[in-house]
Design an enzyme around this catalytic site. Structure first.
Site, PDB file in Angstrom:
ATOM      1  N   ASP A   1      -2.643   0.205   5.950  1.00 41.72           N
ATOM      2  CA  ASP A   1      -2.084   0.572   7.428  1.00 41.72           C
ATOM      3  C   ASP A   1      -3.847   1.333   7.366  1.00 41.72           C
ATOM      4  OD1 ASP A   1      -2.249   4.010   6.575  1.00 41.72           O
ATOM      5  OD2 ASP A   1      -2.413   2.756   4.689  1.00 41.72           O
TER       6      ASP A   1
ATOM      7  N   THR B   1      -2.554   0.012  -4.526  1.00 39.61           N
ATOM      8  CA  THR B   1      -2.983   1.578  -3.188  1.00 39.61           C
ATOM      9  C   THR B   1      -5.089   2.183  -3.689  1.00 39.61           C
ATOM     10  OG1 THR B   1      -2.354   4.270  -3.181  1.00 39.61           O
ATOM     11  CG2 THR B   1      -2.125   3.136  -5.560  1.00 39.61           C
ATOM     12  N   GLY B   2      -5.610   3.064  -3.132  1.00 39.72           N
ATOM     13  CA  GLY B   2      -6.784   3.542  -3.912  1.00 39.72           C
ATOM     14  C   GLY B   2      -5.937   4.438  -4.331  1.00 39.72           C
TER      15      GLY B   2
ATOM     16  N   ASN C   1      -9.586  -0.284   3.938  1.00 38.66           N
ATOM     17  CA  ASN C   1      -9.902  -1.451   2.272  1.00 38.66           C
ATOM     18  C   ASN C   1      -8.217  -1.706   1.662  1.00 38.66           C
ATOM     19  OD1 ASN C   1      -7.140   1.267   2.470  1.00 38.66           O
ATOM     20  ND2 ASN C   1      -7.145   1.915   0.026  1.00 38.66           N
TER      21      ASN C   1
ATOM     22  N   ASP D   1       0.639  -0.995  -0.156  1.00 40.40           N
ATOM     23  CA  ASP D   1       0.753  -0.214  -0.173  1.00 40.40           C
ATOM     24  C   ASP D   1       0.835   1.422  -0.405  1.00 40.40           C
ATOM     25  OD1 ASP D   1      -2.323   2.268   0.620  1.00 40.40           O
ATOM     26  OD2 ASP D   1      -1.513   1.843   2.510  1.00 40.40           O
ATOM     27  N   LEU D   2      -0.095   2.161  -0.533  1.00 41.82           N
ATOM     28  CA  LEU D   2       1.721   3.596  -0.297  1.00 41.82           C
ATOM     29  C   LEU D   2       1.215   4.316   0.902  1.00 41.82           C
ATOM     30  CD1 LEU D   2       1.446   4.553  -4.073  1.00 41.82           C
ATOM     31  CD2 LEU D   2       2.823   3.927  -2.959  1.00 41.82           C
ATOM     32  N   ASP D   3      -0.192   4.789   1.121  1.00 43.26           N
ATOM     33  CA  ASP D   3      -0.349   6.066   2.093  1.00 43.26           C
ATOM     34  C   ASP D   3      -0.285   5.103   3.576  1.00 43.26           C
ATOM     35  OD1 ASP D   3      -0.915   9.046   0.468  1.00 43.26           O
ATOM     36  OD2 ASP D   3      -1.846   7.451  -0.809  1.00 43.26           O
TER      37      ASP D   3
END
Length: 269
Positions: free
Chosen positions: A218, A43-44, A221, A9-11
């Site tokens: 984190d 990622t979203g 999602n 995931d990114l953020d």
């Protein structure tokens, strides 16, 4: 050791609070790739707000955007590419109910651009666009194709109510998810879309078995993604719900290179 697919995931995970991939994290992921493992971003974010990280990490793997609504290999034709769209008529039906739903804005997004119904709440950083143009206004004239994702913003006190009402009306066609963070942002994607399905497709393409998928996340999602992975890792700064389904939790947060430090030990890099 079997070759792994590392889904990141990114953020809140790979990125620090300033939305930067630190040199430590970049070097660690590069070591993993050099050791024969695969790294794939899940990622979203839309592609236009994540391609720079794909380039920074010098990836060649498929990428998962919009929480799974777009699975593609950037800058090339790929037979396995999948993009799952939302009927644009749903966008206009929500737009017609904007006041009743207590919405601040409604935005429709696709791979390359976005459309927003008002610039009153426009955040240049959030939309990765310093100067929105008239063609970015959400209207039947501008939005002529089906979008990949919708974002609606409301106040925290209305978020649950809005989510329930949108699910009641459109739940046969879309899923509504809440973003973490200070703003009450709801993301709407086509029914059944989730990161896990996107990463499953990536794993199949790379001939990686499910047990050899390592996933980091984190937020809510990332829930299905960590459940799907052979080894799901929640960040120390992650939600309690996510930690509850994870196989393990990093000792450090995304501000402290938690992903990199964990991966170094796990893979003996």
């Amino acid at each position: 050791m079997n070759k792994k697919l590392i889904a990141i995931d990114l953020d809140g995970t790979t990125l620090n609070p300033e939305s930067i991939i630190t040199s430590k994290t970049q070097e660690t992921l590069r070591k993993a790739i050099d050791a024969g493992h695969h790294v794939s971003i899940a990622t979203g974010r839309p592609y236009r707000m994540s391609y720079q990280y794909y380039q920074q990490l010098e990836l060649t793997t498929p990428m998962v955007n919009f929480n799974g609504a777009l699975v593609h290999i950037p800058n090339q034709q790929w037979a396995g590419e999948q993009e799952t769209l939302i009927n644009k008529e749903i966008v206009f039906e929500i737009l017609a109910q904007k006041n009743q739903l207590n919405l601040d804005f409604i935005a429709a997004e696709n791979r390359d651009t976005f459309f927003i119904d008002t610039f009153d709440f426009f955040d240049a950083k959030f939309f990765a666009s310093p100067n929105p143009k008239p063609e970015n206004l959400l209207s039947p004239r501008n939005l002529t194709t089906n979008p990949t994702s919708l974002l609606v913003r409301t106040e925290k006190q209305y978020a649950e109510q809005v989510s329930a009402e949108l699910t009641r009306q459109f739940g046969k066609h879309v899923d509504v998810r809440t973003w973490g963070g200070p703003m009450a942002i709801l993301e709407i994607v086509s029914k059944g879309i989730e990161k896990a399905k996107g990463i499953h497709q990536v794993a199949n393409y790379l001939s990686i078995e499910q047990k050899d998928v390592i996933a980091f996340g984190d937020e809510h999602n990332d829930l299905e993604l960590l459940e799907y992975a052979g080894w799901g890792v929640a960040m120390a700064n992650g939600t309690e719900q996510l930690k509850g389904v994870a196989n393990d939790v990093t000792e450090q947060t995304n501000e402290e290179d938690g992903l990199a430090n964990y991966l170094e030990k796990l893979l003996s890099l």
